[in-house]
Design a protein around this motif. Structure first.
Motif, mmCIF file in Angstrom:
data_model
loop_
_atom_site.group_PDB
_atom_site.id
_atom_site.type_symbol
_atom_site.label_atom_id
_atom_site.label_comp_id
_atom_site.label_asym_id
_atom_site.label_seq_id
_atom_site.Cartn_x
_atom_site.Cartn_y
_atom_site.Cartn_z
ATOM 1 N N ILE A 1 2.169 0.897 7.979
ATOM 2 C CA ILE A 1 3.149 0.093 8.717
ATOM 3 C C ILE A 1 2.489 -0.585 9.916
ATOM 4 O O ILE A 1 2.747 -1.753 10.215
ATOM 5 C CB ILE A 1 4.331 0.966 9.171
ATOM 6 N N ALA A 2 1.593 0.140 10.583
ATOM 7 C CA ALA A 2 0.888 -0.433 11.737
ATOM 8 C C ALA A 2 -0.003 -1.594 11.309
ATOM 9 O O ALA A 2 -0.064 -2.637 11.970
ATOM 10 C CB ALA A 2 0.057 0.650 12.422
ATOM 11 N N ALA B 1 1.374 10.413 8.129
ATOM 12 C CA ALA B 1 0.493 9.654 9.021
ATOM 13 C C ALA B 1 -0.050 8.417 8.318
ATOM 14 O O ALA B 1 -0.134 7.328 8.910
ATOM 15 C CB ALA B 1 -0.661 10.540 9.494
ATOM 16 N N PHE B 2 -0.391 8.567 7.035
ATOM 17 C CA PHE B 2 -0.891 7.435 6.258
ATOM 18 C C PHE B 2 0.178 6.349 6.125
ATOM 19 O O PHE B 2 -0.107 5.154 6.213
ATOM 20 C CB PHE B 2 -1.342 7.930 4.877
ATOM 21 N N ALA B 3 1.439 6.771 5.929
ATOM 22 C CA ALA B 3 2.539 5.815 5.820
ATOM 23 C C ALA B 3 2.701 5.021 7.113
ATOM 24 O O ALA B 3 2.855 3.789 7.096
ATOM 25 C CB ALA B 3 3.834 6.550 5.485
ATOM 26 N N LEU C 1 0.817 -1.210 0.000
ATOM 27 C CA LEU C 1 0.000 0.000 0.000
ATOM 28 C C LEU C 1 0.854 1.264 0.000
ATOM 29 O O LEU C 1 0.368 2.350 -0.354
ATOM 30 C CB LEU C 1 -0.934 0.008 1.215
ATOM 31 N N LEU C 2 2.109 1.147 0.393
ATOM 32 C CA LEU C 2 3.001 2.308 0.393
ATOM 33 C C LEU C 2 3.205 2.864 -1.014
ATOM 34 O O LEU C 2 3.580 4.024 -1.182
ATOM 35 C CB LEU C 2 4.357 1.937 1.015
ATOM 36 N N PHE D 1 -0.707 11.359 16.766
ATOM 37 C CA PHE D 1 0.039 12.592 17.044
ATOM 38 C C PHE D 1 0.133 13.463 15.788
ATOM 39 O O PHE D 1 -0.073 14.679 15.839
ATOM 40 C CB PHE D 1 1.439 12.243 17.559
ATOM 41 N N LEU D 2 0.416 12.835 14.661
ATOM 42 C CA LEU D 2 0.522 13.582 13.401
ATOM 43 C C LEU D 2 -0.820 14.181 12.990
ATOM 44 O O LEU D 2 -0.885 15.315 12.491
ATOM 45 C CB LEU D 2 1.051 12.665 12.299
#
Length: 343
Positions: free
Chosen positions: A73-74, A67-69, A14-15, A319-320
């Protein structure tokens, strides 16, 4: 040292969406800027809109993109193997050399010598645990059918496809099979090694005894299983029911077991010779003997438990998003003279 991995690495693809989003945003930004330029010079427009910021949307988009990146990853499930565990495992390495010459179709052992051997090997595979197995087929030449492995499902799959047509050159090259088997074990492995030759021993073409001696010198024990009965049996012609192979004089060929040769091979290889019959091939009994061999304990380091770390990436995402929310699209009336962001 902790081992890092992703539980669902496929989500990392997805990256590749990120560069596409950057391109789309750039196109949108250029279109908006071009639309404003139609109203006049940007320097004049900036004076008419003192609280407007042309760069803040870029900052906000960059933060959301980051934040999407981190969210991707999460989702991929980052994990650390934080519990290092040392285990001891015992096992042996076995290479089975199976004769597939035409004489193995003789039916003195039902349903025939070859099928009986294949069934015995299949049952033996079911009893393997931590052991490695390899499979070699031979007639006039020897070929590796299955490299040494612990994938027992593959072993049974390859075994099921074995027949007398798999080796084009007829004969019984037992020595070649032993030599090839000796080269098939895991390099530098400390596990005990054994070769099991399953054959009727008829019409052997090379110095199998010398090959067995050479294997023993490398620490490899050679066992033999004599497939066939002393009285022998005719060799069926494949695809022709009731017909048997004949010699040049028209006499039916009787395939007889060469028990003496197989005993000599086993003796030279430091192993045992077991005679098969219609009750048992003796393979499982031989496997039990192999399991009594001295086994070197092989120590392995295993990351036995993986700790989930996605929550840290989710925290970064939140946070972002908070930072992005706090950055206004327009300049604050009271803070407009603080040039934290340029115009």
């Amino acid at each position: 040292m902790n081992q890092f991995r992703f539980e669902h690495p496929e989500y990392l693809y997805l990256l590749f969406i990120l560069p596409a989003l950057v391109v789309l945003y750039y196109i949108s930004y250029r279109m908006k800027k071009k639309a404003l330029q139609e109203y006049g010079e940007m320097s004049i427009i900036s004076q008419l809109m003192p609280f407007a910021s042309f760069n803040r949307p870029i900052y906000k988009f960059s933060i959301l993109l980051l934040a999407f990146a981190f969210l991707i990853i999460a989702i991929a499930g980052p994990q650390f193997g934080s519990k290092l565990r040392k285990i001891k495992r015992k096992g042996v390495e076995i290479v089975i050399a199976l004769d597939v010459s035409n004489s193995m179709l003789a039916q003195d052992i039902q349903p025939n010598r070859l099928e009986s051997a294949k069934r015995a090997i299949s049952k033996m595979v079911d009893n393997l645990n931590n052991d490695k197995i390899g499979l070699i087929v031979f007639a006039g030449e020897a070929y590796t059918q299955l490299p040494i492995t612990t994938d027992y499902s593959s072993a049974k799959l390859f075994l099921s496809g074995i027949n007398t047509d798999i080796v084009p050159v007829q004969g019984t090259a037992i020595g070649a099979a032993i030599n090839l088997a000796s080269k098939s074990f895991t390099p530098e492995s400390e596990a005990s090694k054994a070769i099991i030759v399953i054959t009727d021993g008829e019409n052997h073409e090379d110095d199998a005894v010398a090959a067995a001696k050479a294997a023993l010198e490398q620490g490899i024990v050679v066992h033999t299983i004599a497939m066939g009965l002393p009285k022998g049996a005719p060799i069926p012609v494949k695809g022709k029911s009731g017909q048997f192979r004949q010699d040049e004089n028209g006499n039916v060929v009787i395939s007889k077991l060469d028990e003496k040769m197989l005993a000599e091979i086993a003796e030279a290889g430091g192993g045992n010779m077991i005679k098969a019959n219609n009750t048992t091939t003796g393979l499982n009994a031989l496997f039990k003997e192999i399991n009594k061999m001295d086994k070197t304990e092989l120590e392995q380091r295993i990351y036995s438990a993986y700790d989930e770390k996605f929550q840290y990436f989710i925290a970064i995402v939140l946070f972002l998003i908070l930072i992005e929310y706090l950055i206004l699209d327009r300049k604050n009336r009271h803070l407009k003279d603080i040039h934290l962001f340029s115009k």
